[in-house]
Design an enzyme around this catalytic site. Structure first.
Site, short mmCIF file in Angstrom:
data_model
loop_
_atom_site.label_atom_id
_atom_site.label_comp_id
_atom_site.label_asym_id
_atom_site.label_seq_id
_atom_site.Cartn_x
_atom_site.Cartn_y
_atom_site.Cartn_z
CG HIS A 69 -19.78 -26.65 25.02
ND1 HIS A 69 -18.39 -26.91 24.98
CD2 HIS A 69 -20.29 -27.92 24.67
CE1 HIS A 69 -18.33 -28.12 25.03
NE2 HIS A 69 -19.42 -28.77 24.47
CE1 TYR A 132 -12.89 -19.58 24.78
CE2 TYR A 132 -11.63 -20.63 22.68
CZ TYR A 132 -12.06 -20.68 24.22
OH TYR A 132 -11.91 -21.91 24.94
#
Length: 469
Positions: A69, A132
């Site tokens: 992605h 993240y």
């Protein structure tokens, strides 16, 4: 993981993709690490990307694969437990489109993934979790800006340690397009505001042919209107150049002009700065010699503002607001000359008519041609010069307005002796705004970046030749 290592980063074959080694401190109880430390990370090469959201992905079994992605934000990824094989593919438009980088990550590594770079992970152990940071908030609207690549693409050929047919993969990730059918992620754009003025026209010429630069006049984007800000998808942009300003210096001394000057030159700039902070944009803002009182012979970038009139006060307030944006260039100019109405054009027209004007002889400075201001702004952005304030006028010896007017007369073939000197005190009327005595700007800062503005006398001669009188 290797304990006792030093924090450091290394570049990868994909521009902007940085792999970090993190110090991990362990004993019989387990281990500890500083997962993200802004100051240390900046020193190690991490861009100041402004994270606003922290996410965690937990993967229960070995062989879980998260698809390739490319997301509309920057992200910083590190492991909390387990081990992964990571694959990153550049899906941005440009010469590195389709380029692959792979690495194995443990809690001792982290990676910075810039917007438009596709990333995928294959877990090599059970109970693997990674965290993240991203610099924009996830939303269903933002998900529309994702770009995907098939995990099994033959051209990129990711060397997965565990064959994909033995992995846990979501149904959508198995249906993503091959590289030949991927539309590259477009580069982020620069939005020029106030694009119909003298400087805006110069910027149109400086960035001619660059499809990533958009130009908006007031009809498209009114910097004083909240609706204009809401209508823009700021994720698509990397920079704003604010060439919009209220420049009617004398009108600014009237009640109506005062309100307009503060609205455009100060309040609107504050709104632009807030937009730059919220969306991690670079803000280029145009300042003026009028933020100074002119008592210094030459003005340095770090001189404190001391404006004399309303126009200068509103511009100084705008400078302070623009400086709030971490990524900012405040470009300070003087005596701007471009395609619109200006002093040089007025004097040339008077010379053609044989008029004998009176011009002040106790204010001095240098001309700033819009084409060179625009070229300087382009230079700062393309060369990623250090953020901050830069003086930017043309070079050469300073002149008074009187001396400049005589030069204009001479260049158009008129008698320079027709121009008569007058002092500021005698020239000023009841509604004339105060002007700085000296508008001379020190140019050492912009020259240190590798941009040396041409002499004003050279540009003046070229400008006069191009005038139709």
């Amino acid at each position: 993981m290797e304990q006792g290592r030093q924090l450091r980063s290394r570049a990868t074959p994909i521009p902007g993709l940085l792999l970090f080694e993190l110090p991990v401190h362990g004993d019989g109880r387990g281990w500890f690490k500083e997962n993200w430390h802004r100051g240390k990370m900046l020193d190690a090469g991490l861009p100041d990307f402004g994270p606003v959201q922290n996410n965690i992905s937990f993967n229960a079994v070995r062989g879980t694969v998260r698809g390739i992605h490319a997301e509309p934000w920057d992200k910083f990824v590190s492991l909390a437990s387990g081990r992964i094989f990571g694959a990153w593919v550049d899906l941005r438009e440009g010469p590195t489109f389709g380029r692959l980088f792979t690495a194995e990550l443990t809690p001792g590594e982290a990676i910075y993934v810039p917007r438009g770079v596709g990333n995928a992970f294959q877990t090599l152990e059970d109970d693997t979790a990674y965290t993240y940071l991203v610099n924009d908030h996830w939303s269903t609207e933002a998900q529309k800006d994702y770009t995907f690549l098939n995990l099994a693409d033959e051209d990129v050929a990711v060397p997965w340690p565990i064959p994909l047919d033995h992995c846990v993969i979501s149904a959508p990730d198995q249906k993503h397009p091959r590289l030949a059918n991927v539309v590259p992620v477009p580069r982020r754009r620069t939005l020029v505001l106030g694009a119909d003025g003298q400087l805006g026209t110069g910027l149109r010429s400086a960035f001619a042919g660059d499809s990533t630069v958009e130009f908006a006049g007031r009809a498209r984007f009114d910097i004083t209107s909240e609706d204009s800000y809401r209508a823009v998808n700021w994720r698509e942009y990397s920079a704003i150049i604010n060439a919009a300003a209220f420049t009617a210096v004398d009108v600014a001394e009237t009640p109506e002009g005062r309100a307009a000057a503060w609205s455009i030159n100060a309040a609107a700039v504050s709104r632009l700065a807030r937009t730059a902070v919220e969306h991690s944009l670079t803000l280029v803002h145009i300042s003026s010699d009028y933020v100074f009182d002119g008592t210094a012979e030459v003005h340095l970038e770090d001189e404190l503002p001391a404006p004399l009139g309303v126009y200068g006060q509103s511009k100084a307030a705008g400078d302070l607001a623009a400086g709030i944006a971490p990524r900012h260039y405040i470009v300070r100019t003087s005596w701007v000359v471009g395609s619109g109405r200006n002093f040089v054009r007025t004097m040339a027209s008077l010379a053609a008519k044989g008029a004998s004007p009176t011009v002040v002889n106790d204010q001095w400075g240098r001309l700033s041609f819009a084409s060179d201001i625009a070229a300087g702004i382009r230079h700062l952005l393309l060369n990623k010069a250090p953020y901050g304030t830069y003086n930017l006028s043309n070079g050469g010896n300073p002149q008074t307005w009187f001396e400049l007017a005589r030069d204009v007369y001479r260049l158009v073939g008129a008698d320079p002796n027709l121009v008569r000197p007058i002092g500021t005190a005698d020239y000023a009327g009841p509604h004339t705004a105060p002007r700085p005595r000296s508008s001379v700007l020190d140019l050492s800062g912009i020259r240190a970046t590798g941009f040396d503005p041409p002499p004003a006398a050279q540009r003046l001669a070229e400008y006069i030749k191009g005038l139709e009188l």
